[in-house]
Write an enzyme that holds these catalytic residues in place. Sequence first.
Site, PDB file in Angstrom:
ATOM      1  N   GLU A  85     -35.000 -27.559  -3.256  1.00 48.72           N
ATOM      2  CA  GLU A  85     -35.083 -28.027  -4.644  1.00 48.72           C
ATOM      3  C   GLU A  85     -36.378 -28.826  -4.844  1.00 48.72           C
ATOM      4  OE1 GLU A  85     -33.197 -27.348  -7.381  1.00 48.72           O
ATOM      5  OE2 GLU A  85     -34.929 -28.402  -8.178  1.00 48.72           O
TER       6      GLU A  85
ATOM      7  N   GLU B 294     -37.049 -36.739  -9.885  1.00 46.74           N
ATOM      8  CA  GLU B 294     -36.175 -37.686 -10.576  1.00 46.74           C
ATOM      9  C   GLU B 294     -36.910 -38.186 -11.817  1.00 46.74           C
ATOM     10  OE1 GLU B 294     -34.844 -40.707  -7.834  1.00 46.74           O
ATOM     11  OE2 GLU B 294     -34.231 -39.181  -6.408  1.00 46.74           O
TER      12      GLU B 294
ATOM     13  N   CYS C 128     -37.850 -38.932  -1.216  1.00 45.16           N
ATOM     14  CA  CYS C 128     -38.303 -37.707  -0.541  1.00 45.16           C
ATOM     15  C   CYS C 128     -39.567 -37.867   0.308  1.00 45.16           C
ATOM     16  CB  CYS C 128     -38.519 -36.609  -1.573  1.00 45.16           C
ATOM     17  SG  CYS C 128     -36.980 -36.049  -2.308  1.00 45.16           S
TER      18      CYS C 128
HETATM   19  N1  LIG Z   1     -33.669 -36.947  -4.901  1.00 44.47           N
HETATM   20  C1  LIG Z   1     -34.608 -36.059  -5.141  1.00 44.47           C
HETATM   21  O1  LIG Z   1     -35.430 -36.223  -6.040  1.00 44.47           O
HETATM   22  C2  LIG Z   1     -34.677 -34.783  -4.341  1.00 44.47           C
HETATM   23  C3  LIG Z   1     -35.530 -33.755  -4.767  1.00 44.47           C
HETATM   24  C4  LIG Z   1     -35.584 -32.581  -4.019  1.00 44.47           C
HETATM   25  C5  LIG Z   1     -34.806 -32.445  -2.869  1.00 44.47           C
HETATM   26  N2  LIG Z   1     -33.994 -33.472  -2.479  1.00 44.47           N
HETATM   27  C6  LIG Z   1     -33.154 -33.274  -1.289  1.00 44.47           C
HETATM   28  O2  LIG Z   1     -31.821 -33.027  -1.710  1.00 44.47           O
HETATM   29  C7  LIG Z   1     -30.887 -33.582  -0.777  1.00 44.47           C
HETATM   30  C8  LIG Z   1     -29.947 -34.526  -1.497  1.00 44.47           C
HETATM   31  O3  LIG Z   1     -30.697 -35.607  -2.003  1.00 44.47           O
HETATM   32  P1  LIG Z   1     -30.085 -36.647  -3.058  1.00 44.47           P
HETATM   33  O4  LIG Z   1     -31.191 -37.553  -3.434  1.00 44.47           O
HETATM   34  O5  LIG Z   1     -29.361 -35.879  -4.108  1.00 44.47           O
HETATM   35  O6  LIG Z   1     -29.017 -37.392  -2.112  1.00 44.47           O
HETATM   36  P2  LIG Z   1     -27.926 -38.491  -2.494  1.00 44.47           P
HETATM   37  O7  LIG Z   1     -27.839 -39.373  -1.322  1.00 44.47           O
HETATM   38  O8  LIG Z   1     -28.235 -39.043  -3.844  1.00 44.47           O
HETATM   39  O9  LIG Z   1     -26.565 -37.667  -2.637  1.00 44.47           O
HETATM   40  C9  LIG Z   1     -25.884 -37.058  -1.586  1.00 44.47           C
HETATM   41  C10 LIG Z   1     -24.394 -36.987  -1.974  1.00 44.47           C
HETATM   42  O10 LIG Z   1     -23.705 -36.168  -1.036  1.00 44.47           O
HETATM   43  C11 LIG Z   1     -22.418 -36.719  -0.833  1.00 44.47           C
HETATM   44  N3  LIG Z   1     -21.864 -36.160   0.418  1.00 44.47           N
HETATM   45  C12 LIG Z   1     -22.339 -36.331   1.683  1.00 44.47           C
HETATM   46  N4  LIG Z   1     -21.577 -35.626   2.543  1.00 44.47           N
HETATM   47  C13 LIG Z   1     -20.627 -34.990   1.828  1.00 44.47           C
HETATM   48  C14 LIG Z   1     -19.552 -34.110   2.146  1.00 44.47           C
HETATM   49  N5  LIG Z   1     -19.323 -33.719   3.398  1.00 44.47           N
HETATM   50  N6  LIG Z   1     -18.750 -33.672   1.149  1.00 44.47           N
HETATM   51  C15 LIG Z   1     -18.977 -34.055  -0.130  1.00 44.47           C
HETATM   52  N7  LIG Z   1     -19.991 -34.869  -0.490  1.00 44.47           N
HETATM   53  C16 LIG Z   1     -20.804 -35.336   0.471  1.00 44.47           C
HETATM   54  C17 LIG Z   1     -22.651 -38.213  -0.834  1.00 44.47           C
HETATM   55  O11 LIG Z   1     -21.470 -38.936  -1.083  1.00 44.47           O
HETATM   56  C18 LIG Z   1     -23.681 -38.338  -1.963  1.00 44.47           C
HETATM   57  O12 LIG Z   1     -23.056 -38.555  -3.212  1.00 44.47           O
HETATM   58  C19 LIG Z   1     -31.732 -34.261   0.301  1.00 44.47           C
HETATM   59  O13 LIG Z   1     -31.908 -33.371   1.374  1.00 44.47           O
HETATM   60  C20 LIG Z   1     -33.057 -34.496  -0.392  1.00 44.47           C
HETATM   61  O14 LIG Z   1     -34.143 -34.524   0.487  1.00 44.47           O
HETATM   62  C21 LIG Z   1     -33.900 -34.630  -3.189  1.00 44.47           C
END
Ligand SMILES: NC(=O)c1ccc[n+]([C@@H]2O[C@H](COP(=O)([O-])OP(=O)(O)OC[C@H]3O[C@@H](n4cnc5c(N)ncnc54)[C@H](O)[C@@H]3O)[C@@H](O)[C@H]2O)c1
Length: 440
Positions: A151, A155, A263
Amino acid sequence: MKIAMIGTGYVGLVSGVCFSDFGHDVVCVDKDPGKLARLKAGEVPIFEPGLDDLMARNVAAGRLSFTDDLAAAVDGAEAVFIAVGTPTRRGDGHADLTYVMAAAESIAHALTGYTVVVTKSTVPVGTNRQVGDVIRAVRPDAEFDVASNPEFLREGAAIDDFMRPDRIVVGVENDRAAEVMQAIYRPLYLRDFPILSTDLESAEMIKYAANAFLATKITFINEIAALCERTGADIKAVSKGMGSDGRIGSKFLHAGPGYGGSCFPKDTRALARIGQDNAVPMQLTETVIKVNDEIKRRMVDKVFDLCGGSVNGKTIAVLGVTFKPNTDDMREAPSLTIVPALVGNGANVRVVDPQGEREGAALLPGVTWHDDVYDATGGADAVVLLTEWNEFRALDLQRMADAMARPAMADLRNIYSEPVAQQAGFTAYVSVGRRDGDAA
Ligand SMILES: NC(=O)c1ccc[n+]([C@@H]2O[C@H](COP(=O)([O-])OP(=O)(O)OC[C@H]3O[C@@H](n4cnc5c(N)ncnc54)[C@H](O)[C@@H]3O)[C@@H](O)[C@H]2O)c1
């Protein structure tokens, strides 16, 4: 199509909401009871512009729901997305894949019929194959394929980025999985947004390479900014002159207090580890990580210099602590380096941030939170502009300077300029990459 989204963080929630807006049936799963309770009550647990309306619309249309019951969500789904966190593993810089592998195992138990298990989380090369191995070990009978779909949303602009992407990257191993992925993204495909279909490893690598490149671009301009300060050049002119070159581009060329966020820091560290593990050290990325840390520390020195060498007993107002505007995300924000250095050296720090307090309250102990900029700066010895929220772009500097004990500003986002600050009554002004102080 029926889709399950595992993880409702910044990526999972936005992706789930947007997929439901495409017309798919989406069930979002999270294991955090607090988050789920808010989602079920129709509340968005993060700050992301536009997300509340879009979420409400799709819940009302019956296409979007939230649960902690992963098995029920996966049952009958044509695609299951893994969007859980991949933070830095403590101690060694690797991406921590604990959450991804735990999700893969739970998914395996729940699979019914042919399913594509798609990893949206940012994961090191080889992880999708490992996800496949985990699922096969648990359920040798399961009919599934894995797919990598990194992705790229930002944000603060996440919905627009998801709905109007520069490209969608899909790594697959066969046509069957490719067809499912195409069907999911058909609304974007029909509007000519490019879908790059590739193999699993390339898709995984694209994400790390893209993030490391952007982090390098920011760090490059920050390093040039430091040189501008010594040589008398103006970083704003330099950025403009460089960025107008079509081969370079103007984005990610704004000098500031160093990159942070959810990230770039963790992804650059993970790429550096992947390089080491494969005996191909990522020397540029390793240097970027080091230089970015130095840049953040340089910002602390700037504030100390502005305060005459010591911040002890001084009252300092900090405007903006989230890692960038339009988000409540505090992960690895430059403020987490700068503010504790001020508090630790005896400053009374007052913080104003439109969305930062909920996360920041626990991360920035010893500060006081204010809702109003003029309230926070009244009687202060210095103001530090740290995150460029729109609210801070058109301040009444004269009103602010008049009410400060000592009108001094560290403008770490170059929003204002020395002449503008001086005219408003500031007696000291520093910014990034400009030769402030000459005109004083
Ligand atoms: N935040 C960004 O801008 C962004 C952009 C591109 C890619 N990413 C990638 O996307 C991924 C997620 O990032 P994020 O910022 O959304 O993370 P985050 O920490 O905000 O959210 C992760 C969620 O997953 C849930 N979770 C964890 N294990 C679980 C399970 N077994 N069952 C159900 N829920 C579970 C957690 O409770 C949490 O709510 C990461 O690998 C990140 O590098 C993030």
